[in-house]
Design an enzyme around this catalytic site. Structure first.
Site, PDB file in Angstrom:
ATOM      1  N   LYS A  98       0.864  -1.189   0.000  1.00 39.89           N
ATOM      2  CA  LYS A  98       0.000   0.000   0.000  1.00 39.89           C
ATOM      3  C   LYS A  98       0.889   1.223   0.000  1.00 39.89           C
ATOM      4  O   LYS A  98       2.023   1.168   0.500  1.00 39.89           O
ATOM      5  CB  LYS A  98      -0.860   0.012   1.271  1.00 39.89           C
ATOM      6  CG  LYS A  98      -2.084   0.865   1.153  1.00 39.89           C
ATOM      7  CD  LYS A  98      -3.148   0.131   0.391  1.00 39.89           C
ATOM      8  CE  LYS A  98      -4.474   0.792   0.366  1.00 39.89           C
ATOM      9  NZ  LYS A  98      -5.521  -0.168  -0.008  1.00 39.89           N
TER      10      LYS A  98
HETATM   11  N1  GLU Z   1      -7.008   0.104  -3.368  1.00 39.10           N
HETATM   12  C1  GLU Z   1      -7.783  -1.053  -3.684  1.00 39.10           C
HETATM   13  C2  GLU Z   1      -7.847  -1.980  -2.490  1.00 39.10           C
HETATM   14  O1  GLU Z   1      -7.649  -1.572  -1.372  1.00 39.10           O
HETATM   15  C3  GLU Z   1      -7.330  -1.729  -4.966  1.00 39.10           C
HETATM   16  C4  GLU Z   1      -5.936  -2.246  -4.953  1.00 39.10           C
HETATM   17  C5  GLU Z   1      -5.463  -2.749  -6.330  1.00 39.10           C
HETATM   18  O2  GLU Z   1      -6.231  -2.760  -7.268  1.00 39.10           O
HETATM   19  O3  GLU Z   1      -4.280  -3.128  -6.404  1.00 39.10           O
HETATM   20  O4  GLU Z   1      -8.170  -3.134  -2.580  1.00 39.10           O
END
Ligand code: GLU
Length: 433
Positions: free
Chosen positions: A119
């Site tokens: 993240k």
């Molecule tokens: N931000 C989204 C999540 O928390 C998508 C992450 C992604 O597509 O890699 O799942």
């Protein structure tokens, strides 16, 4: 001493019951303990592999420079490249990003995607700077991350405060700073891009669509008919509005919505399509003519079959949980309920559908986008929907089956199903060198 406290002590990490990272890892380690998984796996899960912090200057429109703080936390990559969104928000902190990166490891493992978890974030209010400043900040952040990301190594995506345009700037920057021979597949460094520049059909609505597929699969067992149910939503951004618009097609009744501008209520049902048009113009749900304004406490107390938090983490505290009158809580956001809020709701017999399942639609379509980029293809929208449904239904059944076998709550079952898989892959791969 709890397993988490002893693991944190062994790793020389400080612990605090109110810290979101400690809370998430506690739930993960309790699940690992339940399965009697090896101690080394608990150590691996308790701390991310890499925590990258960058400080970078950006030229503002008035000619001055501002210094920004950006994060990328790479939690685990035993299943494949690191994967997870990048958030632009004033409240971004290292522990927040660490917690969300661990949830990504759980999410991709539960859905059996060939990715690990990561993240990122920048501490910024994206509404508080101009579009040009946003672009320069995005490009400078990606160049500061440099080779810490890449289509075979770590693949960011949208999250709170970021969107397809921002992903296009990220991909373009990455491609332009790559060696010429590596530029061809370079745009695959991020997912959630615009369709015209390597994006996938269905990515924008994917998280909301995933929530709906999970509800279709799990609600019948809980005695709720999705076509007749009533529900309320916290958040009407990407996830909340798509969940609302898709549930509108089912005929479900949206009784109340709350976002950063206020809360609105209509006993006969809020039209999610009209509300979406209002939010696109006004920036929030406040002032919507198809509903009446209510207070925050009134919002939480609206009686519904399903309550869907689709905004930020830790919004449903124990105090808020005590106001709720719902049978099911579906976590469309990451970790929207605090541990004490959850304990209270479980005691009251509320079924909580866990975030790593409900919110996995986004990363699943990100995986499809990454695959399409690698094959230089664009799948039809129907193919994306059909594949997404297949993955979400399989994950929902996996969680249900694990809960039945272990006789535990759905959150514990979801973590156990993810951890068991990660453990198997660790055992197959061993440690090298
Ligand atoms: N931000 C989204 C999540 O928390 C998508 C992450 C992604 O597509 O890699 O799942």
């Amino acid at each position: 001493m709890s397993i988490t406290k002893s693991v944190f002590e062994e790793l020389d990490m400080s612990y605090d019951d109110d810290n979101i990272y400690f809370q998430i890892i506690s739930a993960v380690l309790d699940s690992a303990e339940r399965l009697d998984l090896p101690h080394r796996l608990k150590l691996m899960m308790a701390q991310p592999k890499n925590e990258i912090i960058v400080h970078f200057p950006v030229r503002m429109d008035d000619g001055s420079f501002s210094l920004f703080k950006g994060y990328r936390v790479q939690h685990n990559n035993v299943l494949g490249p690191y994967k997870g969104g990048i958030r632009y928000h004033e409240g971004v902190t290292l522990d927040h990003v660490k917690a969300l990166s661990a949830l990504m490891t759980m999410k991709t493992a539960l859905v059996r995607l060939p990715f690990g978890g990561a993240k990122g974030g920048v501490k910024v209010d994206p509404r508080g700077i101009s579009p040009d400043e946003l672009m320069r900040m995005t490009r400078r952040f990606i160049s500061a991350l440099g080779t810490n990301i890449g289509p075979d190594y770590d693949i960011p995506a949208p999250d709170v405060g970021t969107n397809a345009q921002i992903m296009a700037w990220m991909a373009d920057t990455y491609v332009n700073i790559s060696e010429p021979g590596k530029r061809l597949g370079g745009a695959g460094v991020v997912t959630g891009k615009p369709i015209e520049y390597g994006g996938s059909h269905g990515r924008e609505k994917a998280t909301g669509q995933g929530v709906v597929y999970v509800l279709e699969e799990l609600l019948p067992d809980l005695g709720i008919d999705i076509n007749r149910m009533s529900y309320s939503l916290i958040g009407f951004g990407n996830v909340g509005s798509w969940t609302g618009r898709l549930l509108h097609d089912h005929g479900a009744t949206l009784k109340a919505v709350m976002d950063h501008t206020g809360a609105v209520f209509n006993a006969k049902g809020i039209n999610a399509l009209s509300l979406n048009a209002h939010v696109a113009e006004q920036g929030g749900v406040a002032g919507f003519s198809g509903a009446e304004p209510i207070t925050e406490s009134e919002f939480y107390a609206v009686e519904v079959d399903v309550f869907i938090p689709a905004a930020l983490e830790q919004m449903v505290t124990e105090e808020k949980a005590r106001l709720l009158r719902c049978r099911v809580l579906a976590e469309a956001a990451n970790a929207p309920v605090t541990p004490s809020g959850e304990r209270y709701l479980v005691e009251q017999g509320v079924s909580i559908l866990p975030a790593i399942l409900c919110s996995a639609g986004g990363v699943t379509v990100s995986y499809f986008e990454w695959k399409q980029n690698r094959q230089a293809e664009l799948w039809d929208p129907e193919v994306v929907d059909q594949q997404l449904r297949k993955q979400m239904v399989a994950a929902a059944r996996r969680v249900n089956e694990t809960a039945r076998l272990l006789d535990c709550a759905l959150r514990t079952a979801a973590y156990c199903a993810a951890l068991d898989y990660i453990n198997k892959v660790y055992n197959l791969r061993g440690i090298f060198p």
